[in-house]
Design an enzyme around this catalytic site. Structure first.
Site, mmCIF file in Angstrom:
data_model
loop_
_atom_site.group_PDB
_atom_site.id
_atom_site.type_symbol
_atom_site.label_atom_id
_atom_site.label_comp_id
_atom_site.label_asym_id
_atom_site.label_seq_id
_atom_site.Cartn_x
_atom_site.Cartn_y
_atom_site.Cartn_z
ATOM 1 C CG HIS A 185 -1.874 1.064 1.336
ATOM 2 N ND1 HIS A 185 -1.552 2.296 1.862
ATOM 3 C CD2 HIS A 185 -3.179 1.151 0.969
ATOM 4 C CE1 HIS A 185 -2.603 3.086 1.821
ATOM 5 N NE2 HIS A 185 -3.607 2.418 1.287
ATOM 6 C CB VAL A 187 0.964 4.628 4.186
ATOM 7 C CG1 VAL A 187 0.072 5.766 3.730
ATOM 8 C CG2 VAL A 187 0.146 3.420 4.616
ATOM 9 C CE LYS A 188 0.897 -1.538 5.559
ATOM 10 N NZ LYS A 188 -0.407 -1.063 5.116
ATOM 11 C CB ILE A 189 8.652 -0.448 3.732
ATOM 12 C CG1 ILE A 189 8.220 -0.758 5.169
ATOM 13 C CG2 ILE A 189 10.132 -0.077 3.681
ATOM 14 C CD1 ILE A 189 8.287 0.407 6.127
#
Length: 387
Positions: A185, A187-189
Site C-alpha cells: 500500500h 503508506v508502507k515501506i
C-alpha cells in the site's frame, strides 16, 4: 498538511511504469514474476506469489493452509481488521491473543497460556497470525516452538515489515512460519500502488496460492482433468479461486522501489533516532525495540503518559490534527469494532491491548519527512502536551 505516512516516488519509478504502459503487457507480463523473484531473493525465501493486496494474500494463505468452516484462527487485536477478516472469509471463527506491553506485538506468554486452556476444551487454533506491528518482528522463535507443540500453522502478517530483520535475518524468509505476507500500500515501506505478496518455502502452498489468485484456473496439463482427445482444453478451472492478480503496471513500480528498500528503511531509522532524542523530555513513551529486531519502522507510535498530562488522548489527537499534522491511531482493538462485538466480544477482553489503544498515537513517519517537517511535528506535539 503533514500526513502520518506517504509514498516516495522518483523518476526511475515513473519510467518503469511508463515502460510497461508502452509494452505489449499491462496485466500478466514479465514484470510480475520479476518482482516476485526480486522480493524472494531479498528475503531468502523460495517462493513469492504477488497479488492485488495484502488482504488477498492473507485470504489465499488461509485457504492454502486448509482453513475452513469449524476451524479457529487466532491473531492479535492490535492490527488492521484484515488480519482477522481473512479467517472469516474462509468460514472459520476468530479469537484474539493479548499483546506484549513493550513491543505491542502478540504476546508469547499470553499465547502459551491461552493454548494450554484451549487444549483442555479441544478448541486449539488451526492457524495463528502474528502481526509485526510497526515493522518490528514478533518473537517468531517462541511462536514457532508453540506451533510445533500444539500443532498449529503460522502466517506472519508482515504487512508493515519488509526490509526489517529478526535475529539478523530478513523478515519474510519463513524460517519460523508457513507463509509470510507483505503489503505494498502507498503508506508502507515500498509501494506498488495497491498490492501484496505471500511468501513460502513450501512448493505445494505456493502452487495452491497461485491457483487461488487467478480464479482457480490452470493451464498446466499435469493438473488438468482428462477430457476427450478431440476437445480443445487450453485451461481448466479446477478450484474456486479469485481475481487477486497483480498487474505488470503495479509490479513494475514495486520492482523499481525494491532498488531503494534499504535506503527507505535507513531513513526511517534516522527519523526514529531523532524523534527518540527530541521526545525524551516529554511525558510519553517512545517505541521500544527488541535487541534481536531491526524494525522497518513503518509506523512511529507514541504512548501518552496520561497521568502526567492534563488532557485526554482524544483532546491531544484533535489538537495536533487541527495544526495540520494528520496523526493516526494504529489500532483500535479489532474485537471492539461493531461487527466483532455482534459476534460476542466486548470491552475488557484483552486488557493490555485496550490500555495501549487508550494511549497510542501514530505521528508522521516516512522517508521524505524533512528535518523541518520533523521539527514542526515535534514543536506542535510539545505545545499540545505541555500547554
Amino acid at each position: 498538511m503533514i500526513p502520518y505516512g506517504r509514498q516516495d516516488i522518483n523518476q526511475a519509478d515513473i519510467d518503469a511504469v511508463v515502460e510497461v504502459l508502452r509494452s505489449d503487457f499491462l496485466t500478466q507480463g514479465p514484470a510480475v514474476p520479476a518482482f516476485e523473484k526480486a522480493v524472494a531473493t531479498y528475503c531468502g525465501v523460495q517462493h513469492a506469489v504477488a497479488v492485488n493486496s495484502a488482504t488477498s494474500a492473507l485470504h489465499i494463505a488461509c485457504l492454502a493452509l486448509g482453513v475452513g468452516k469449524g476451524d479457529i484462527v487466532w491473531t492479535t487485536p492490535i492490527t488492521f481488521v484484515a488480519s482477522a477478516n481473512c479467517a472469516l472469509y474462509c468460514g472459520a471463527t476468530v479469537d484474539f491473543v493479548d499483546i506484549d506491553p513493550p513491543t505491542y506485538n502478540l504476546s508469547v506468554e499470553r499465547l502459551a497460556e491461552k493454548l494450554g486452556e484451549a487444549e483442555k476444551y479441544g478448541k486449539l487454533p488451526k492457524v495463528v497470525i502474528p502481526v509485526h506491528l510497526c515493522g518490528q518482528s514478533c518473537d517468531m522463535a517462541g511462536i514457532s516452538a508453540l506451533g510445533q507443540q500444539y500443532g498449529f500453522k503460522i502466517i506472519e502478517d508482515a504487512s508493515h515489515a519488509i526490509g526489517g530483520r529478526y535475529n539478523d535475518e530478513p523478515i519474510g524468509n519463513c524460517r519460523h512460519s508457513d507463509i509470510t505476507v507483505f503489503s505494498f500500500h502507498p503508506v508502507k515501506i515500498i509501494t506498488t500502488g495497491e498490492g501484496g505478496m505471500a511468501l513460502t518455502n513450501n512448493v505445494e502452498l505456493a502452487k495452491r496460492m497461485r491457483l487461488l489468485r487467478s480464479h482457480g484456473i490452470t493451464s498446466d496439463e499435469a493438473d488438468m482433468h482428462p477430457r476427450p482427445p478431440e476437445e480443445l482444453w487450453n485451461y481448466q478451472q479446477i478450484a474456486l479461486g479469485f481475481n487477486y492478480r497483480m498487474t505488470d503496471i503495479h509490479a513494475a513500480l514495486g520492482l523499481s522501489q525494491m532498488q531503494r528498500l534499504d535506503e527507505f528503511v535507513a531513513k526511517r531509522h534516522a527519523i526514529a533516532k531523532r524523534y527518540n532524542r527530541m521526545l525524551s523530555s516529554l511525558p510519553i513513551l517512545t517505541p521500544w525495540q527488541h535487541a534481536v529486531s531491526y524494525s522497518s519502522y513503518h509506523l512511529y507510535v507514541i504512548r501518552l503518559q496520561l497521568n502526567k498530562i492534563n488532557k485526554t488522548q482524544r483532546q491531544i489527537y484533535e489538537a495536533i490534527y487541527a495544526e495540520g499534522i494528520l496523526v493516526n491511531l494504529h489500532y483500535i482493538p479489532i474485537y471492539r469494532q461493531p461487527y466483532y462485538e455482534k459476534t460476542g466480544f466486548s470491552a475488557g477482553y484483552c486488557p493490555q491491548a485496550e490500555q495501549y489503544y487508550s494511549e497510542a498515537i501514530s505521528i508522521p513517519m516516512y522517508p521524505g519527512l524533512t528535518e523541518a517537517k520533523q521539527d514542526h511535528v515535534l514543536n506542535v506535539l510539545r505545545k499540545v502536551i505541555t500547554s
